[in-house]
Each structure stands twice: as C-alpha cells, then as structure tokens.
Design a protein around this motif. Structure first.
Motif, PDB file in Angstrom:
ATOM      1  N   GLY A  25       0.826  -1.226   0.000  1.00 47.24           N
ATOM      2  CA  GLY A  25       0.000   0.000   0.000  1.00 47.24           C
ATOM      3  C   GLY A  25       0.851   1.262   0.000  1.00 47.24           C
ATOM      4  O   GLY A  25       0.582   2.210  -0.746  1.00 47.24           O
ATOM      5  N   THR A  26       1.882   1.256   0.836  1.00 44.57           N
ATOM      6  CA  THR A  26       2.774   2.420   0.895  1.00 44.57           C
ATOM      7  C   THR A  26       3.563   2.540  -0.409  1.00 44.57           C
ATOM      8  O   THR A  26       3.736   3.639  -0.951  1.00 44.57           O
ATOM      9  N   GLN A  27       4.030   1.406  -0.924  1.00 44.73           N
ATOM     10  CA  GLN A  27       4.760   1.410  -2.198  1.00 44.73           C
ATOM     11  C   GLN A  27       3.911   2.024  -3.314  1.00 44.73           C
ATOM     12  O   GLN A  27       4.391   2.850  -4.095  1.00 44.73           O
ATOM     13  N   GLN A  28       2.645   1.643  -3.364  1.00 48.88           N
ATOM     14  CA  GLN A  28       1.740   2.169  -4.390  1.00 48.88           C
ATOM     15  C   GLN A  28       1.573   3.684  -4.238  1.00 48.88           C
ATOM     16  O   GLN A  28       1.593   4.435  -5.221  1.00 48.88           O
ATOM     17  N   ALA A  29       1.459   4.130  -2.987  1.00 50.00           N
ATOM     18  CA  ALA A  29       1.307   5.571  -2.729  1.00 50.00           C
ATOM     19  C   ALA A  29       2.547   6.346  -3.179  1.00 50.00           C
ATOM     20  O   ALA A  29       2.433   7.437  -3.751  1.00 50.00           O
ATOM     21  N   ASP A  32       2.382   6.560  -6.901  1.00 52.00           N
ATOM     22  CA  ASP A  32       1.332   7.494  -7.324  1.00 52.00           C
ATOM     23  C   ASP A  32       1.788   8.941  -7.147  1.00 52.00           C
ATOM     24  O   ASP A  32       1.486   9.810  -7.978  1.00 52.00           O
ATOM     25  N   ASP A 254       0.473   1.908   7.700  1.00 49.10           N
ATOM     26  CA  ASP A 254       0.570   2.693   6.457  1.00 49.10           C
ATOM     27  C   ASP A 254       0.419   4.198   6.672  1.00 49.10           C
ATOM     28  O   ASP A 254      -0.282   4.884   5.916  1.00 49.10           O
ATOM     29  N   LYS A 257       1.413   6.275   3.625  1.00 51.03           N
ATOM     30  CA  LYS A 257       0.363   6.209   2.587  1.00 51.03           C
ATOM     31  C   LYS A 257      -0.753   7.202   2.911  1.00 51.03           C
ATOM     32  O   LYS A 257      -1.243   7.921   2.031  1.00 51.03           O
ATOM     33  N   GLU A 258      -1.153   7.240   4.194  1.00 47.20           N
ATOM     34  CA  GLU A 258      -2.223   8.160   4.610  1.00 47.20           C
ATOM     35  C   GLU A 258      -1.862   9.608   4.281  1.00 47.20           C
ATOM     36  O   GLU A 258      -2.688  10.373   3.768  1.00 47.20           O
ATOM     37  N   GLU A 261      -1.960  10.222   0.437  1.00 48.77           N
ATOM     38  CA  GLU A 261      -3.335  10.252  -0.074  1.00 48.77           C
ATOM     39  C   GLU A 261      -4.068  11.537   0.351  1.00 48.77           C
ATOM     40  O   GLU A 261      -4.764  12.147  -0.454  1.00 48.77           O
TER      41      GLU A 261
END
Length: 268
Positions: A25-29, A32, A254, A257-258, A261
C-alpha cells in the motif's frame, strides 16, 4: 495540482514497518506521488550504502538524504550534491573521551562502518541496519579522515546525561542528536535533515512551504520544523508529535500512505 512538490520520508519506524518492509500500500502511494510529479526522497540517519538499497527497492531515482543530512547523493549516478564532515578537532576530542570513559564509538569512512573492537553493540547495530562492519584497532588513524557521522551506543538515560557534556566539549560546530534512544550521533552542525531538506528544495526549485517531511524520532525535528507540512508518525516520540503539523497513522498502519493520499493525491 498538489501544492506539495517534495516529500522527505525517514526510513526506520516511518517508511518501513516493524518487519523492515515497505508495504504494498505504501509502495503504491509512493509511485502514485511520483506519477503526480512530486519528488519523493528519503531522509535518514543511515549510511548511504544502507539507505540506497531501500530507495532502489522502492524505485526512487532521486538524491537521498543520508547520515542525518551530512550527505545528499544522487541514486542514479551517485554524484554527491551536499556533504558536511565532522570537524576533525571535535572528532579527536570525542574519540579521547570515549577511550577514557570506555564508551562504544563507531565512525563511517567512505561509507564503511568502522569500530575499534567487535562487541554486541556493534553486532546488533549492523544487524538492525543490514550494514557490514570493519574492525580497526588503530582507531586513531581513522579519526583524522573525513567522516559524515560518529555514533555512540549506550543506555538511553546515560546518553541523555552525556549530551550536555559533549555540547560543552565539542562546541557549536557539531550537531548532536539521537536517532533512537540508544544511539547518540555526531555530525557537522549543518549535517541535519532540516539543512539537507532546505538544500534539496532549492535544488528542485521549490519553496520549503511546498515540502512535506515525515518522521518518528528526535533527529527528524529539524526537517519537520523546516517543511511546509511536518508530519509525525503515530508511533513517533511525544515531543515530535507536539511540534508536528499533523500526526498520521503508525508505521505498521501505512502512515506514510495516509499522508500521501490526504495531502498530495486528493489535491490533484
């Protein structure tokens, strides 16, 4: 567009969870944010040799802040953009004090970790940071060589007692900080994550108000104070949470990530 153009993220207990992993999840953030045109970098007390492995795993290709800010180096061509060495006279004084008081001192020369002797503190440290170490009994010959960081490992309360002694002994040319309760670290006075963040903001032609800094320990406070948005992790020490502009979830939930986002991706 996001108003934030540069994000600096601490590694240990911030970007990586307690299993020493960057979650999917963090990797994706991170990806992005980069796709959205934001520069994502790491800001760590770790040596470059240790930090760049994590940076490459996450696919970053920018300059990263290492040794608390004493070295900023490109990931792509390994060009050094910013470096500040510990003043040699202060390094000598620190070394003498550690010999006289039987303290474990380690130093970094050419991105290699050196200690005078092998002991459990050194072994545990190298495991924690996934760093190879070298033993040099004639430590004196290392002291005259340029180092971005020296580090003492001991009990937290004892280290707290030593800080004022070292401030007095070493003078104001040296930056002293704790990256973890057991680690007391010594750099050039401009070897801080805050100074390195200001340098990188200038390098990428953005204002400090357009930067985000995320961390969990006291060695992160300079960059949280310098950044437009200073973020403390949910697992951060209390004094860092008090000065932060925002407190996110923990490194196991995460938190990074938060932040991305909430403050970057939702602003697109």
């Amino acid at each position: 567009m996001s108003k934030y153009k540069l994000i600096a993220i601490d590694i240990d207990d911030t970007l990586i969870n307690d299993d020493k992993e960057v979650t999917p999840g963090t990797q994706q953030a991170l990806e992005d944010a980069v796709a959205a045109g934001v520069v994502v970098t790491l800001a760590t007390g770790r040596a470059y040799a240790s930090a760049h492995k994590i940076a490459r795993q996450t696919g970053l290709n920018v300059p990263i802040i290492t040794y608390q800010g004493a070295l900023v180096k490109n990931l792509l061509d390994e060009k050094v953009l910013y470096e500040r060495y510990m003043p040699i006279d202060a390094a000598r004084k620190l070394f003498q004090y550690c010999i006289e008081h039987n303290l474990h001192l380690q130093t970094y020369i050419d991105d290699k970790l050196y200690s005078r002797e092998e002991n459990q503190k050194l072994i545990d440290y190298s495991k924690l940071n996934n760093t190879q170490y070298y033993i040099e009994p004639d430590f004196e010959k290392l002291i005259s060589q340029p180092t971005p960081k020296m580090l003492i490992i001991d009990e937290p309360d004892y280290l707290d007692e030593l800080i004022p002694i070292f401030r007095e002994l070493l003078g104001d040319g040296v930056h002293i900080t704790k990256s973890k309760p057991y680690f007391l670290e010594f750099m050039h006075k401009e070897g801080t994550k805050g100074a390195a963040l200001a340098f990188l903001a200038d390098h990428f032609k953005c204002d400090l108000s357009e930067t985000i800094a995320i961390g969990d320990s006291w060695n992160d406070h300079e960059m949280l104070e310098a950044a437009g948005l200073g973020v403390a992790m949910g697992n951060a020490i209390a004094p860092l949470k008090e000065l932060a502009d925002y407190v996110t979830a923990s490194n196991n939930d995460d938190g990074v990530k938060e932040v991305i986002e909430k403050f970057v991706l939702s602003q697109q």
